[in-house]
Design a protein around this motif. Structure first.
Motif, PDB file in Angstrom:
ATOM      1  N   GLN A  53       0.851  -1.176   0.000  1.00  0.00           N
ATOM      2  CA  GLN A  53       0.000   0.000   0.000  1.00  0.00           C
ATOM      3  C   GLN A  53       0.900   1.243   0.000  1.00  0.00           C
ATOM      4  N   ASN A  55       0.425   4.166  -1.033  1.00  0.00           N
ATOM      5  CA  ASN A  55      -0.228   5.418  -0.646  1.00  0.00           C
ATOM      6  C   ASN A  55      -0.246   5.629   0.865  1.00  0.00           C
ATOM      7  N   SER A 156       0.188   3.302  -7.127  1.00  0.00           N
ATOM      8  CA  SER A 156      -1.123   3.499  -6.504  1.00  0.00           C
ATOM      9  C   SER A 156      -2.298   3.262  -7.452  1.00  0.00           C
TER      10      SER A 156
END
Length: 275
Positions: A53, A55, A156
């Motif tokens: 992840q 982000n 992302s």
């Protein structure tokens, strides 16, 4: 783009092949497993879980380092495969120049490599080997990483997370990938889904090394080889003029990303990094 950075001949060739830019999106299947490259349209949570992840990483420097660290092993591995194929071709060329007969095993492997890189071999001679060597060559690691960052928004994008697609490649069979939400009416392409990061990187590299749209890319690289230079991202990026509809603006963007992200691209053991 400042044309002073690249010769007029290079630009002319780039314009001449601009009609091929859409070939960026073609998926060249693996000879070993032609079906395994593409997944299904249904969202695969297991595949998505393979991508960190990014982000969630608030520190920009750490986010960039994490993204490059995630992709580097696959890039290095695919370049190692290409290096082995290239060395094999060079050894065959030396044999042919010395009038040494090739074995059936040599000819079989040569045909496998030619098929992989979409090259039709009518005969086995030095000229054939030379033409194959223009295709069977390394893709600069820094260029691969920067382009992946650009195409996915630093990992992302939906296509990176759900399809392990880091280079915006398309496919054309219904159900072969993910349907773009912004796809125009009348178009049928999907964004290809890959089973592994390795598959995504391998397909992208085969595309640059095979597709007619990137003959300029391969020509620049061959010229560098002829000059005794190692292929560099800063020069080869001009050969990506047909990778995006934005063409010159796309190249300028990649060059700026290369410049800004050098500190994050360099491995700790690199003393004189080539871009």
């Amino acid at each position: 783009m400042k044309t002073g950075k690249v010769g007029l001949l290079t630009l002319a060739i780039g314009v001449a092949i601009s009609g091929f830019f859409a070939a960026k999106i073609m998926i060249i299947p693996s000879q070993d497993n032609p079906v395994s490259l593409l997944g299904k349209l249904i969202k695969n949570n297991e595949r998505e879980s393979k991508v960190p992840q990014f982000n969630d990483i608030k520190d920009v420097k750490q986010k960039k380092l994490a993204f490059f660290t995630f992709l580097k092993p696959a890039v290095k591995h695919q370049n190692a495969i290409i290096a082995g194929e290239r060395q094999f071709l060079i050894s065959l060329k030396l044999h042919l120049e010395k009038a040494i007969s090739l074995t059936h095993a040599d000819e079989f492997r040569l045909q496998q490599i030619a098929d992989k890189y979409q090259y039709s071999t009518r005969r086995i001679d030095v000229e054939t080997i030379n033409k194959l060597l223009n295709r069977v060559d390394l893709i600069p690691e820094h260029m691969v990483l920067i382009q992946a960052a650009n195409e996915t928004g630093w990992g992302s994008s939906r296509f990176a997370r759900e399809g392990l697609n880091f280079f915006g490649q398309w496919c054309f069979q219904k159900g072969c990938g993910l349907v773009p939400q912004s796809r125009s009416d009348g178009l049928s392409h999907e964004v290809a889904v890959f089973n592994t990061v390795e598959d995504s990187v391998a397909s992208y590299m085969r595309n640059l090394n095979s597709n007619a749209a990137y003959s300029l890319f391969r020509s620049i690289r061959a010229d560098m080889r002829a000059e005794g230079q190692e292929p560099s991202a800063a020069r080869l990026v001009y050969g990506l003029v047909n990778y995006s509809e934005r063409q010159e603006a796309y190249i300028d963007e990649l060059l700026e990303m290369l410049r800004q992200n050098q500190p994050y691209l360099v491995d700790k053991n690199e003393t004189n990094p080539a871009v």
